[in-house]
Design a protein around this motif. Structure first.
Motif, PDB file in Angstrom:
ATOM      1  N   GLY A  25     -39.718 -28.457  58.391  1.00 63.70           N
ATOM      2  CA  GLY A  25     -39.146 -28.261  57.072  1.00 63.70           C
ATOM      3  C   GLY A  25     -39.301 -29.435  56.139  1.00 63.70           C
ATOM      4  N   ALA A  26     -39.774 -30.587  56.651  1.00 59.01           N
ATOM      5  CA  ALA A  26     -39.914 -31.765  55.791  1.00 59.01           C
ATOM      6  C   ALA A  26     -41.041 -31.600  54.782  1.00 59.01           C
ATOM      7  N   VAL A  27     -42.087 -30.890  55.178  1.00 64.41           N
ATOM      8  CA  VAL A  27     -43.186 -30.596  54.256  1.00 64.41           C
ATOM      9  C   VAL A  27     -42.951 -29.201  53.691  1.00 64.41           C
ATOM     10  N   VAL A  28     -42.573 -29.137  52.435  1.00 67.58           N
ATOM     11  CA  VAL A  28     -42.238 -27.861  51.801  1.00 67.58           C
ATOM     12  C   VAL A  28     -43.497 -27.121  51.365  1.00 67.58           C
ATOM     13  N   LEU A  29     -44.395 -27.825  50.692  1.00 68.11           N
ATOM     14  CA  LEU A  29     -45.695 -27.279  50.318  1.00 68.11           C
ATOM     15  C   LEU A  29     -46.748 -28.303  50.725  1.00 68.11           C
ATOM     16  N   PRO A  30     -47.736 -27.909  51.515  1.00 69.57           N
ATOM     17  CA  PRO A  30     -48.708 -28.877  52.039  1.00 69.57           C
ATOM     18  C   PRO A  30     -49.566 -29.483  50.937  1.00 69.57           C
ATOM     19  N   PHE A  31     -50.102 -30.656  51.243  1.00 70.84           N
ATOM     20  CA  PHE A  31     -50.947 -31.349  50.282  1.00 70.84           C
ATOM     21  C   PHE A  31     -52.295 -30.652  50.167  1.00 70.84           C
ATOM     22  N   GLU A  32     -52.744 -30.553  48.935  1.00 69.24           N
ATOM     23  CA  GLU A  32     -54.034 -29.922  48.654  1.00 69.24           C
ATOM     24  C   GLU A  32     -54.579 -30.466  47.346  1.00 69.24           C
TER      25      GLU A  32
END
Length: 221
Positions: free
Chosen positions: A37-44
């Protein structure tokens, strides 16, 4: 929540490094050991040579920001605030005040007057400035650390809570006194002590009565 907008410096000179950064984030960064849950939306990649993601853990924001400062070549904008729900699958499609603040922050981070290309913006401008000040000081320590200092720090971090200086000394083929001297010069213990203060200020900067994590059913990554 916290949106990080990361823009490459000097892409015309060194070429596009976004795919390299994304591979590093996926394989050898603080994100690889992030709690659920710490990464809400992944990096892109969002546009051009820019990368963006959303995090719900201020400690992870600190760890990742300093990881990027060490890597070098990136302007780092941290925006505290809300993220509109329902959450989309991609940060490119997301919106909210955290994104607006991150955009303002990354533009500020590009200033040539900054020794560390990092800025923080949020609903509380005073707290955002304090968070930025602590992070920039930490970034200054990280960016000035020598290869000898990093060799000891990296060994300690890899060993985790059980790390012992004598084991690091044996692995590097140096004396325990040399390990202690390198750690003092690297300001490692000072960095460790200051990281929670940076995270706490980030949390206060983005405090809107919500704990920063998406509610159940919001579809966090």
């Amino acid at each position: 929540m916290w949106t990080l907008t990361i823009d490459q410096e000097g892409s015309r000179r060194v070429g596009d490094r976004v795919e390299q950064l994304l591979a590093d984030l996926a394989a050898a960064s603080p994100l690889t050991s992030a709690s659920p849950g710490a990464v809400v939306l992944p990096f892109e990649r969002t546009v051009g040579d820019e990368v963006q993601g959303v995090l719900a853990d201020p400690d992870l924001v600190v760890d990742l920001a300093l990881h990027l400062v060490r890597a070098g070549g990136w302007s780092i904008g941290i925006g505290a605030g809300t993220v509109d729900t329902p959450l989309p699958a991609s940060s490119r499609a997301a919106s909210g005040t955290a994104f607006i603040h991150a955009r303002d922050a990354v533009e500020a981070a590009k200033s040539r007057l900054r020794s560390v290309p990092l800025a923080v913006r949020g609903p509380r401008a005073d707290l955002a400035a304090e968070a930025e000040g602590v992070l920039v000081l930490l970034g200054s320590v990280v960016s000035r650390r020598t290869a000898a200092g990093w060799s000891v720090v990296d060994r300690l971090v890899a060993a985790g809570a059980s790390a012992r200086q004598e084991d690091v000394a044996a692995a590097l083929g140096i004396s325990q006194q040399a390990v202690s001297a390198r750690l003092r010069a690297a300001l490692w213990f000072e960095e460790v002590a200051a990281r929670p203060a940076a995270a706490r200020l980030l949390r206060l900067t983005g405090d809107d009565g919500h704990d920063g994590r998406p509610d159940e059913g919001e579809g966090a990554a």
